[in-house]
Scaffold this active site. Sequence first.
Site, PDB file in Angstrom:
ATOM      1  N   ARG A  53      47.714  24.631  65.750  1.00  0.00           N
ATOM      2  CA  ARG A  53      48.369  23.502  65.059  1.00  0.00           C
ATOM      3  C   ARG A  53      48.140  22.240  65.871  1.00  0.00           C
ATOM      4  NH1 ARG A  53      50.562  21.939  69.009  1.00  0.00           N
ATOM      5  NH2 ARG A  53      51.749  20.499  67.764  1.00  0.00           N
ATOM      6  N   GLY A  54      48.596  21.115  65.283  1.00  0.00           N
ATOM      7  CA  GLY A  54      48.270  19.816  65.875  1.00  0.00           C
ATOM      8  C   GLY A  54      47.042  19.291  65.127  1.00  0.00           C
ATOM      9  N   ALA A  55      47.115  18.023  64.688  1.00  0.00           N
ATOM     10  CA  ALA A  55      46.096  17.505  63.776  1.00  0.00           C
ATOM     11  C   ALA A  55      44.649  17.698  64.278  1.00  0.00           C
ATOM     12  CB  ALA A  55      46.398  16.029  63.468  1.00  0.00           C
ATOM     13  N   ARG A  96      46.883  23.254  54.992  1.00  0.00           N
ATOM     14  CA  ARG A  96      47.982  22.321  55.290  1.00  0.00           C
ATOM     15  C   ARG A  96      47.587  20.953  54.729  1.00  0.00           C
ATOM     16  NH1 ARG A  96      50.449  22.366  61.158  1.00  0.00           N
ATOM     17  NH2 ARG A  96      52.271  21.723  59.961  1.00  0.00           N
ATOM     18  N   GLN A 203      58.315  22.930  68.592  1.00  0.00           N
ATOM     19  CA  GLN A 203      57.046  22.634  69.280  1.00  0.00           C
ATOM     20  C   GLN A 203      57.294  21.935  70.612  1.00  0.00           C
ATOM     21  OE1 GLN A 203      57.524  22.261  66.018  1.00  0.00           O
ATOM     22  NE2 GLN A 203      55.652  22.462  64.834  1.00  0.00           N
ATOM     23  N   ASP A 244      49.653  12.557  62.482  1.00  0.00           N
ATOM     24  CA  ASP A 244      48.903  13.442  61.589  1.00  0.00           C
ATOM     25  C   ASP A 244      48.081  12.670  60.572  1.00  0.00           C
ATOM     26  OD1 ASP A 244      51.264  15.229  62.604  1.00  0.00           O
ATOM     27  OD2 ASP A 244      49.653  16.537  61.894  1.00  0.00           O
ATOM     28  N   ASN A 254      54.007  11.765  61.165  1.00  0.00           N
ATOM     29  CA  ASN A 254      54.001  12.673  62.323  1.00  0.00           C
ATOM     30  C   ASN A 254      55.157  13.649  62.134  1.00  0.00           C
ATOM     31  OD1 ASN A 254      52.857  13.485  64.903  1.00  0.00           O
ATOM     32  ND2 ASN A 254      54.763  12.742  65.831  1.00  0.00           N
ATOM     33  N   LYS A 255      55.303  14.553  63.065  1.00  0.00           N
ATOM     34  CA  LYS A 255      56.311  15.614  62.968  1.00  0.00           C
ATOM     35  C   LYS A 255      57.670  15.087  62.535  1.00  0.00           C
ATOM     36  CE  LYS A 255      55.950  19.132  63.334  1.00  0.00           C
ATOM     37  NZ  LYS A 255      55.767  19.938  62.093  1.00  0.00           N
TER      38      LYS A 255
HETATM   39  O1  MRU Z   1      53.299  21.030  62.486  1.00  0.00           O
HETATM   40  P1  MRU Z   1      52.477  20.710  63.702  1.00  0.00           P
HETATM   41  O2  MRU Z   1      52.933  21.422  64.923  1.00  0.00           O
HETATM   42  O3  MRU Z   1      51.003  20.871  63.441  1.00  0.00           O
HETATM   43  O4  MRU Z   1      52.733  19.162  63.932  1.00  0.00           O
HETATM   44  C1  MRU Z   1      52.036  18.513  64.964  1.00  0.00           C
HETATM   45  C2  MRU Z   1      52.371  17.077  65.110  1.00  0.00           C
HETATM   46  O5  MRU Z   1      53.151  16.522  64.382  1.00  0.00           O
HETATM   47  C3  MRU Z   1      51.608  16.329  66.166  1.00  0.00           C
HETATM   48  O6  MRU Z   1      52.378  15.307  66.704  1.00  0.00           O
HETATM   49  C4  MRU Z   1      50.349  15.728  65.543  1.00  0.00           C
HETATM   50  O7  MRU Z   1      49.632  16.699  64.829  1.00  0.00           O
HETATM   51  C5  MRU Z   1      49.466  15.101  66.557  1.00  0.00           C
HETATM   52  S1  MRU Z   1      48.679  16.292  67.584  1.00  0.00           S
HETATM   53  C6  MRU Z   1      47.699  15.455  68.679  1.00  0.00           C
END
Ligand code: MRU
EC number: 5.3.1.23
Length: 348
Positions: A53-55, A96, A203, A244, A254-255
């Site tokens: 996970r993470g963009a 996603r 996270q 994201d 973002n999250k």
């Molecule tokens: O749901 P996730 O864990 O994929 O969410 C991740 C985030 O919101 C991060 O802040 C974002 O993807 C940036 S990662 C460099």
Amino acid sequence: MMKNITDLKTVRLSDDLNAVVILDQTRLPAEECYLELSSAEEIWDAIYKLKVRGAPAIGVAAAYGIYVCSRLIQAGSFDEFYTEFHRIKNYLAGARPTAVNLVAALERMEKVVLNNVSATVPDLVELLHGEAMAIREEDAAACRRIGEYGLSLLRPGMGILTHCNAGHLAVSEYGTALAPIYLGEERGYGFKVFADETRPLLQGARLTAYELHRAGVDVTLICDNMASSVMQKGWVQAVLVGCDRIAANGDVANKIGTSGVAILARHYGIPFYVLGPTSTIDMQCPDGKSIVIEERDPDEITKMWYIHRMAPKDVKTFNPAFDVTPYELITAIITEKGIFNPVDGGIE
Ligand code: MRU
């Protein structure tokens, strides 16, 4: 002295190129366990279930993934190859919806195929390998540059609050929001980091606190509802978060919870920085209202991974995975190309 973080391999190709190897992030912090994914279904499932996970990391995983799947396509002609490639691409892209990097990486891979209609199937597969590796390398280089630009805004000894995980585990190397922290640590800045736990899937607690602590960075874990308190005490001089999707007007998805942190930062007069590669900017998306926000399984709120339920079985829930921070609350967006100020609905 900072311990190296790069021995953790968020996402890579197996040596025989037959599988995408990911560090299963749903098992952290209890165990560092790697999974080999060799089918489109396994890759989709790993992205959907946040094993990776993470963009930027899901972009790299998808690029590696479609390359691995392409190796298995039985095709006697370009058209046969492309039909199957396109089906897998659309399938993976649906894992996603919010992070632009997933679709962007897959579209970049597709362009390689479409730009080489007269290539043989083995040559196409080889070109896809090169492109997937390039996406990974560009991401790692972007993170390094983001780290340098981000660090130029920080001073030794600062208290820094971060939300979710935009660190080494969310990208190819170092991270986006955590990259200046790692670089600063290498250079003796002695930051004091506050990591929001980041409900519902933690996270911040499971990943950010884990990777920073493992690297020897001074990190303090707080619950999400404690951010105001640490800001009020004067312990935070900057907020660093990832992203994201960045809309053309500078609004940032973002999250979930990020927008609340931005509002708090504005209240306490603390700069709020968003850090991400330019691949996260979506110029087709005019503003935050146009960003599709992923809604996830209610069990993540009512049960999560616990044995005992934390809420009544059939209670109504709302579980958006992301929220939008309006550009007005963002002090600067830091990319590998520099530091930009979202002003009057545009990134300058
Ligand atoms: O749901 P996730 O864990 O994929 O969410 C991740 C985030 O919101 C991060 O802040 C974002 O993807 C940036 S990662 C460099």
